[in-house]
Design a protein around this motif. Structure first.
Motif, PDB file in Angstrom:
ATOM      1  N   PRO A  85      -1.878   1.382  -0.607  1.00 24.33           N
ATOM      2  CA  PRO A  85      -1.356   0.125  -1.303  1.00 24.33           C
ATOM      3  C   PRO A  85       0.010  -0.070  -0.735  1.00 24.33           C
ATOM      4  N   GLY A  86       0.397  -1.661  -1.005  1.00 25.20           N
ATOM      5  CA  GLY A  86       1.675  -2.004  -0.423  1.00 25.20           C
ATOM      6  C   GLY A  86       2.370  -3.152  -1.281  1.00 25.20           C
ATOM      7  N   CYS A  87       3.412  -3.360  -0.842  1.00 24.80           N
ATOM      8  CA  CYS A  87       4.065  -4.475  -1.672  1.00 24.80           C
ATOM      9  C   CYS A  87       3.376  -5.755  -1.625  1.00 24.80           C
ATOM     10  N   PHE A  88       3.195  -6.442  -2.779  1.00 21.86           N
ATOM     11  CA  PHE A  88       2.314  -7.571  -2.713  1.00 21.86           C
ATOM     12  C   PHE A  88       3.067  -8.911  -1.884  1.00 21.86           C
ATOM     13  N   LEU A  89       4.324  -8.678  -1.710  1.00 22.22           N
ATOM     14  CA  LEU A  89       5.119 -10.155  -1.134  1.00 22.22           C
ATOM     15  C   LEU A  89       5.244  -9.608   0.279  1.00 22.22           C
ATOM     16  N   CYS A  90       5.795  -8.418   0.717  1.00 23.96           N
ATOM     17  CA  CYS A  90       6.168  -8.102   2.048  1.00 23.96           C
ATOM     18  C   CYS A  90       5.042  -7.114   2.842  1.00 23.96           C
ATOM     19  N   HIS A  91       3.953  -6.553   2.010  1.00 28.96           N
ATOM     20  CA  HIS A  91       3.288  -5.570   2.612  1.00 28.96           C
ATOM     21  C   HIS A  91       3.741  -4.299   3.004  1.00 28.96           C
ATOM     22  N   ARG A  92       4.714  -3.874   2.567  1.00 28.38           N
ATOM     23  CA  ARG A  92       5.120  -2.768   3.013  1.00 28.38           C
ATOM     24  C   ARG A  92       4.462  -1.740   2.295  1.00 28.38           C
ATOM     25  N   PRO A  93       4.366  -0.478   3.035  1.00 29.68           N
ATOM     26  CA  PRO A  93       3.703   0.406   2.252  1.00 29.68           C
ATOM     27  C   PRO A  93       4.378   1.329   1.202  1.00 29.68           C
ATOM     28  N   THR A  94       3.766   1.794   0.396  1.00 32.21           N
ATOM     29  CA  THR A  94       4.513   2.544  -0.805  1.00 32.21           C
ATOM     30  C   THR A  94       5.161   3.591  -0.242  1.00 32.21           C
ATOM     31  N   PRO A 140      13.038   1.298  -9.036  1.00 33.62           N
ATOM     32  CA  PRO A 140      11.732   1.723  -8.713  1.00 33.62           C
ATOM     33  C   PRO A 140      10.593   0.611  -8.348  1.00 33.62           C
ATOM     34  N   TRP A 141       9.555   0.663  -7.746  1.00 31.42           N
ATOM     35  CA  TRP A 141       8.725  -0.136  -7.676  1.00 31.42           C
ATOM     36  C   TRP A 141       8.241  -0.983  -8.946  1.00 31.42           C
ATOM     37  N   ALA A 142       7.990  -2.299  -8.894  1.00 34.21           N
ATOM     38  CA  ALA A 142       7.682  -2.953 -10.126  1.00 34.21           C
ATOM     39  C   ALA A 142       6.255  -2.907 -10.115  1.00 34.21           C
ATOM     40  N   ARG A 143       5.368  -2.724 -11.221  1.00 29.34           N
ATOM     41  CA  ARG A 143       3.935  -3.030 -11.330  1.00 29.34           C
ATOM     42  C   ARG A 143       3.716  -4.019 -12.099  1.00 29.34           C
ATOM     43  N   LEU A 164       2.037  -4.157  -6.777  1.00 29.35           N
ATOM     44  CA  LEU A 164       3.371  -3.707  -6.749  1.00 29.35           C
ATOM     45  C   LEU A 164       4.104  -4.473  -5.989  1.00 29.35           C
ATOM     46  N   ILE A 165       5.499  -4.450  -6.574  1.00 31.35           N
ATOM     47  CA  ILE A 165       6.552  -5.197  -5.858  1.00 31.35           C
ATOM     48  C   ILE A 165       7.636  -4.166  -5.372  1.00 31.35           C
ATOM     49  N   CYS A 166       8.001  -4.079  -3.995  1.00 32.70           N
ATOM     50  CA  CYS A 166       8.926  -2.932  -3.591  1.00 32.70           C
ATOM     51  C   CYS A 166      10.386  -3.418  -3.911  1.00 32.70           C
ATOM     52  N   PRO A 167      11.194  -2.483  -4.127  1.00 33.54           N
ATOM     53  CA  PRO A 167      12.647  -2.729  -4.495  1.00 33.54           C
ATOM     54  C   PRO A 167      13.370  -3.614  -3.532  1.00 33.54           C
ATOM     55  N   ASP A 168      13.087  -3.607  -2.446  1.00 35.76           N
ATOM     56  CA  ASP A 168      13.715  -4.548  -1.366  1.00 35.76           C
ATOM     57  C   ASP A 168      13.393  -6.023  -1.581  1.00 35.76           C
ATOM     58  N   CYS A 169      12.114  -6.486  -2.059  1.00 41.85           N
ATOM     59  CA  CYS A 169      11.853  -7.539  -2.424  1.00 41.85           C
ATOM     60  C   CYS A 169      12.310  -8.105  -3.776  1.00 41.85           C
ATOM     61  N   GLN A 170      12.204  -7.061  -4.807  1.00 42.40           N
ATOM     62  CA  GLN A 170      12.903  -7.498  -6.169  1.00 42.40           C
ATOM     63  C   GLN A 170      14.412  -7.671  -5.834  1.00 42.40           C
ATOM     64  N   HIS A 171      15.176  -7.170  -5.038  1.00 48.20           N
ATOM     65  CA  HIS A 171      16.417  -7.248  -4.887  1.00 48.20           C
ATOM     66  C   HIS A 171      16.725  -8.758  -3.797  1.00 48.20           C
ATOM     67  N   ASP A 172      15.958  -8.998  -2.799  1.00 47.59           N
ATOM     68  CA  ASP A 172      16.195  -9.739  -1.862  1.00 47.59           C
ATOM     69  C   ASP A 172      15.527 -11.172  -2.427  1.00 47.59           C
TER      70      ASP A 172
END
Length: 95
Positions: free
Chosen positions: A18-27, A36-39, A48-56
């Motif tokens: 699984p990875g980020c829904f937006l950038c596809h970065r692996p968990t 934390p990762w957003a579910r 899942l949304i990674c911390p970087d996408c939540q910030h950027d």
């Protein structure tokens, strides 16, 4: 060892990581001081949304499904039911 006729061995591979829904970065497990990762649920699927996408990406939550009752995006998918973690409302996934 004699091969058996009519037997077929299928290559079984584990599901994609699984990875980020937006950038596809692996968990990964973020540092305890990091966000934390957003579910969430998008298109009726748990994502899942990674911390970087939540910030950027300030608009990261716009592509998520919303609760029918309260409009919140804190949804999770459990046994075919979408459950709002904000108000507790449940709905059938895909409905």
């Amino acid at each position: 060892m004699r091969p058996h006729k009519g037997l077929s061995f299928l290559l079984v591979r584990p599901p994609d990581r699984p990875g980020c829904f937006l950038c596809h970065r692996p968990t990964f497990d973020p540092d305890k001081r990091e966000v934390p990762w957003a579910r969430a649920v998008a298109g009726g699927t748990q994502v899942l949304i990674c911390p970087d996408c939540q910030h950027d990406r300030p608009d990261w939550a716009e592509s998520l499904d919303r609760c029918e009752a309260c409009g919140g995006t804190r949804l999770s998918l459990t046994l075919g039911q979408v459950v709002c973690r904000a108000c507790g409302h449940t709905a059938r996934a895909g409905a």
